[in-house]
Design a protein around this motif. Structure first.
Motif, PDB file in Angstrom:
ATOM      1  N   GLU A 134       0.818  -1.217   0.000  1.00 60.32           N
ATOM      2  CA  GLU A 134       0.000   0.000   0.000  1.00 60.32           C
ATOM      3  C   GLU A 134       0.849   1.264   0.000  1.00 60.32           C
ATOM      4  N   ARG A 135       2.140   1.137   0.289  1.00 56.03           N
ATOM      5  CA  ARG A 135       3.008   2.314   0.324  1.00 56.03           C
ATOM      6  C   ARG A 135       3.755   2.554  -0.982  1.00 56.03           C
ATOM      7  N   ARG A 136       3.428   1.809  -2.012  1.00 59.98           N
ATOM      8  CA  ARG A 136       4.044   2.092  -3.310  1.00 59.98           C
ATOM      9  C   ARG A 136       3.681   3.499  -3.772  1.00 59.98           C
ATOM     10  N   ASN A 137       2.463   3.919  -3.480  1.00 52.00           N
ATOM     11  CA  ASN A 137       1.980   5.228  -3.925  1.00 52.00           C
ATOM     12  C   ASN A 137       2.338   6.309  -2.913  1.00 52.00           C
ATOM     13  N   LEU A 138       2.981   7.348  -3.389  1.00 48.25           N
ATOM     14  CA  LEU A 138       3.423   8.442  -2.529  1.00 48.25           C
ATOM     15  C   LEU A 138       2.260   9.127  -1.826  1.00 48.25           C
ATOM     16  N   GLU A 139       1.132   9.234  -2.525  1.00 51.23           N
ATOM     17  CA  GLU A 139       0.006   9.946  -1.932  1.00 51.23           C
ATOM     18  C   GLU A 139      -0.546   9.230  -0.695  1.00 51.23           C
ATOM     19  N   VAL A 140      -0.379   7.924  -0.619  1.00 52.69           N
ATOM     20  CA  VAL A 140      -0.818   7.173   0.566  1.00 52.69           C
ATOM     21  C   VAL A 140       0.031   7.557   1.768  1.00 52.69           C
ATOM     22  N   PRO A 156       0.095   2.059  14.126  1.00 50.36           N
ATOM     23  CA  PRO A 156       0.944   1.054  13.469  1.00 50.36           C
ATOM     24  C   PRO A 156       0.968   1.160  11.947  1.00 50.36           C
ATOM     25  N   GLU A 157      -0.182   1.470  11.339  1.00 49.52           N
ATOM     26  CA  GLU A 157      -0.235   1.546   9.875  1.00 49.52           C
ATOM     27  C   GLU A 157       0.493   2.762   9.317  1.00 49.52           C
ATOM     28  N   ARG A 158       0.872   3.707  10.183  1.00 50.57           N
ATOM     29  CA  ARG A 158       1.583   4.899   9.739  1.00 50.57           C
ATOM     30  C   ARG A 158       2.988   4.997  10.326  1.00 50.57           C
ATOM     31  N   HIS A 159       3.459   3.920  10.953  1.00 47.54           N
ATOM     32  CA  HIS A 159       4.834   3.904  11.443  1.00 47.54           C
ATOM     33  C   HIS A 159       5.811   4.041  10.278  1.00 47.54           C
ATOM     34  N   PRO A 160       6.923   4.745  10.459  1.00 39.83           N
ATOM     35  CA  PRO A 160       7.939   4.814   9.396  1.00 39.83           C
ATOM     36  C   PRO A 160       8.626   3.466   9.211  1.00 39.83           C
ATOM     37  N   ASP A 161       9.278   3.309   8.074  1.00 43.55           N
ATOM     38  CA  ASP A 161      10.032   2.080   7.805  1.00 43.55           C
ATOM     39  C   ASP A 161      11.388   2.096   8.500  1.00 43.55           C
ATOM     40  N   ILE A 162      11.927   3.286   8.700  1.00 43.30           N
ATOM     41  CA  ILE A 162      13.183   3.444   9.442  1.00 43.30           C
ATOM     42  C   ILE A 162      12.988   4.566  10.452  1.00 43.30           C
ATOM     43  N   GLY A 163      13.322   4.311  11.700  1.00 44.74           N
ATOM     44  CA  GLY A 163      13.191   5.323  12.739  1.00 44.74           C
ATOM     45  C   GLY A 163      12.015   5.074  13.661  1.00 44.74           C
TER      46      GLY A 163
END
Length: 303
Positions: A134-140, A156-163
């Motif tokens: 779902e994060r392929r799209n920048l607008e998401v 949780p669904e908006r946690h960053p991938d790093i940090g």
């Protein structure tokens, strides 16, 4: 064999000339990094830079530039028409010469970790580098922009991938990834009614049933007394610029308005422009190899 990658970092600054020049300075001074273009828009309050370079040179110059941007840009005070979540908003890497998409993905993830280590700014991966579909799209990722993400990053669904799940206090977050070459194409309208621009954007973008590889939003250009349909053509071979422009013209006519001008932001493949040139000039059986400069570059570039 020299490996070249294109990079188009976007910074949330389009008004202060001194800050803009400080941000691009590392790209001018780093050996192996080539600054092709940079453009700042005061209405968008955004700086778009186009670079080409070897991986190590891009890495070095981007970290230096990011530190300048983070030092000088405060998202709590930032206002502009363009969506954003960070001072260094997005850093895309595009395979160019002797580089594959897989190598760009690997490089983007390695760079993202270094970026976070050096700046403490959380990172989201997008496009080919996305760790979640779902994060392929920048607008998401940018939904609600900085102001909403500041509150929702703990989910949780908006946690960053790093940090850690919290924004940098002034620089927000940064989106990093590998993607195909896209064309940033804008159409400015002779109207100050932003609702018309938004309606036209909705009619042409993929998510609303328009062109399959077009992302579009309607924006207000206060300083120019116009509005804009701002687009990313993510696959210009599927959606020719002339085809997109002609539909916008037709939609604008329904509202009784006309097009003031168009803009191409950053670099653009010659093929994308030549296809539209051929269409409007009605050139029969046109072949890009008829353009002598392109033919010479092709001959000179052969190993």
């Amino acid at each position: 064999m020299v490996k070249l990658i294109e990079c188009v970092p976007n910074f949330s600054e389009g008004r202060r000339a001194d800050v803009i020049e400080a941000i691009v300075k590392p790209f001018k001074e780093t050996k192996g990094c080539y600054l092709l273009d940079y453009r700042a828009d005061p209405d968008h309050n955004r700086l778009v830079v186009s670079l080409v370079g070897e991986p190590e040179a891009l890495e070095e110059s981007l970290i230096k530039s990011a530190k300048v941007a983070i030092e000088n840009i405060d998202l709590n005070k930032h206002q502009g028409a363009h969506p954003r979540i960070g001072a260094v908003d997005v850093i895309p890497f595009v395979p160019l010469r002797n580089t594959t998409m897989e190598e760009c993905v690997e490089f983007s993830r390695k760079f993202a970790q270094l970026f976070h280590d050096e700046t403490k700014v959380p990172v989201y991966f997008y496009e080919e580098s996305a760790l979640r579909p779902e994060r392929r799209n920048l607008e998401v990722i940018r939904k609600g922009q900085y102001e909403v993400l500041k509150e929702e990053i703990i989910k949780p669904e908006r946690h960053p991938d790093i940090g850690e799940p919290k924004l940098h206090p002034t620089a927000g977050a940064t989106v990093i990834g590998a993607r195909k070459f896209l064309v940033a194409f804008n159409v400015n309208l002779h109207t100050q009614d932003v609702n018309i621009a938004k309606a036209i954007a909705k009619a042409i973008r993929s998510s609303s049933g328009g062109f399959s590889a077009v992302k579009a939003i309607g924006l207000e250009l206060k300083e120019r007394g116009m509005t804009q349909v701002s687009m990313n053509i993510v696959d210009y071979e599927k959606n020719a610029l002339y085809r997109v422009l002609e539909l916008i013209k037709a939609e604008a006519k329904r509202w009784g308005i006309s097009i003031a001008e168009t803009e191409v932001y950053g670099m653009v493949p010659a093929a994308a422009l030549l296809e539209s040139t051929s269409y409007y000039m009605q050139i029969a059986d046109f072949d890009p190899n008829q353009v002598i400069e392109l033919r010479l570059l092709d001959l000179l570039g052969r190993d």
